[in-house]
Write a protein that holds these residues in place. Structure first.
Motif, short mmCIF file in Angstrom:
data_model
loop_
_atom_site.label_atom_id
_atom_site.label_comp_id
_atom_site.label_asym_id
_atom_site.label_seq_id
_atom_site.Cartn_x
_atom_site.Cartn_y
_atom_site.Cartn_z
N GLY A 12 -16.71 -30.26 -7.18
CA GLY A 12 -17.31 -30.51 -6.77
C GLY A 12 -16.78 -31.42 -5.60
O GLY A 12 -16.85 -31.74 -4.54
N SER A 13 -15.16 -31.69 -5.57
CA SER A 13 -14.21 -32.45 -4.96
C SER A 13 -14.09 -31.59 -3.76
O SER A 13 -13.56 -30.00 -3.95
CB SER A 13 -13.18 -33.00 -5.86
N THR A 14 -13.89 -31.72 -2.55
CA THR A 14 -13.06 -30.77 -1.64
C THR A 14 -11.36 -31.14 -1.09
O THR A 14 -11.34 -32.17 -1.79
CB THR A 14 -13.37 -31.31 -0.31
N VAL A 15 -10.93 -29.86 -1.26
CA VAL A 15 -9.47 -30.39 -1.15
C VAL A 15 -9.03 -31.28 -0.29
O VAL A 15 -7.68 -32.09 -0.59
CB VAL A 15 -8.40 -29.34 -0.81
N GLY A 16 -9.93 -31.05 0.99
CA GLY A 16 -9.13 -32.20 2.13
C GLY A 16 -9.96 -34.20 1.30
O GLY A 16 -8.74 -34.81 1.79
N SER A 17 -10.57 -34.01 0.44
CA SER A 17 -10.80 -35.69 0.09
C SER A 17 -9.97 -35.32 -1.36
O SER A 17 -9.37 -36.95 -1.78
CB SER A 17 -12.63 -35.29 -0.75
N GLU A 77 -6.20 -23.41 1.78
CA GLU A 77 -6.18 -25.34 1.65
C GLU A 77 -5.85 -24.83 0.47
O GLU A 77 -5.23 -25.54 -0.36
CB GLU A 77 -7.76 -25.88 1.43
N ASN A 78 -6.99 -24.02 -0.71
CA ASN A 78 -6.34 -23.42 -2.15
C ASN A 78 -4.43 -22.93 -1.75
O ASN A 78 -4.63 -23.88 -3.36
CB ASN A 78 -6.90 -22.31 -2.55
N ASP A 85 -2.49 -32.43 5.13
CA ASP A 85 -3.72 -32.54 5.41
C ASP A 85 -3.64 -31.61 7.34
O ASP A 85 -4.91 -31.00 7.43
CB ASP A 85 -4.02 -33.74 5.51
N LEU A 135 -12.14 -30.05 -8.08
CA LEU A 135 -12.41 -29.23 -7.06
C LEU A 135 -13.39 -28.35 -7.99
O LEU A 135 -14.91 -28.10 -7.49
CB LEU A 135 -11.22 -27.62 -6.16
#
Length: 212
Positions: A118-123, A199-200, A189, A115
């Motif tokens: 730069g990664s998102t929770v979704g990714s 999301e966190n 998801d 995170l």
């Protein structure tokens, strides 16, 4: 644009070049290294191809940085982990290992690192779901097929680094366990997308559930 392309066709011969895929990416990296007077181990080449795919411009940029960083010595996986920005994608394997080995603290650290990079929770959930699904397929295919490259063809993975990781990880778990993991990932998801949970917070609960 389409108009510009048609205009150029009147004055020049237009040729289309297909980007390399699968093992051909590693071949392109090797040939580019020769032109740049660089050297890299097979494992480093495979990992770079896995991380960057067939984005040749980005590969070229990263190779130049890696050659400078290594001071014209052999480029190793450790150099890629240190220097290549997109190396965070490869860290998903480490997170999966930690989750499945029920090391929740280590798993959470890996996901937080992703995170922060730069990664998102979704990714992250998407990557975890994909890897779990590939492991399920690998377990089923391995019952009738032992050749790694044939397994790779059937699951749609041709990169040596990624394929070896998937095969090795799949040997430690059974399909039923992985199906449960995959179901929890999908449920999380959906809950995030519907705004049911932050999301966190979802990531922390997910890691706790999966590695608990």
């Amino acid at each position: 644009t389409g108009k510009m392309f048609k205009l150029l066709q009147q004055f020049a011969e237009i040729k289309e070049f297909e980007l390399p895929k699968g093992r051909a990416i590693n071949g392109w990296i090797k040939s580019r290294l020769v032109k740049l007077n660089g050297k890299a181990s097979e494992k480093a080449i495979s990992k770079l191809g896995f991380i960057l795919g067939n984005d040749l411009r980005l590969i070229d940029q990263e190779l130049k940085k890696l050659i400078l960083f290594s001071d014209n010595n052999l480029i190793e996986i450790s150099d890629i982990n240190t220097l290549v920005t997109e190396a965070r994608e490869g860290n998903i394997f480490t997170a999966i290992d930690a989750i499945f080995e029920k090391k929740s603290a280590s798993a959470l650290r890996q996901l937080i690192k992703l995170l922060d990079q730069g990664s998102t929770v979704g990714s992250i959930i998407s990557m975890l779901s994909r890897q779990t699904r590939l492991m399920i397929l690998t377990i089923d295919i391995s019952k009738i097929e032992n050749d790694p490259w044939e397994i790779g063809k059937r699951i749609g993975v041709s990169n040596r680094f990624a394929l070896n990781k998937i095969i090795n990880q799949s040997r430690h778990y059974n399909s039923e366990f992985l199906y449960q993991i995959h179901r929890k990932l999908l449920d999380t998801d959906v809950a995030i997308k519907r705004g049911i949970i932050d999301e966190n917070v979802a990531i922390e609960i997910l890691v706790s559930d999966l590695s608990g």
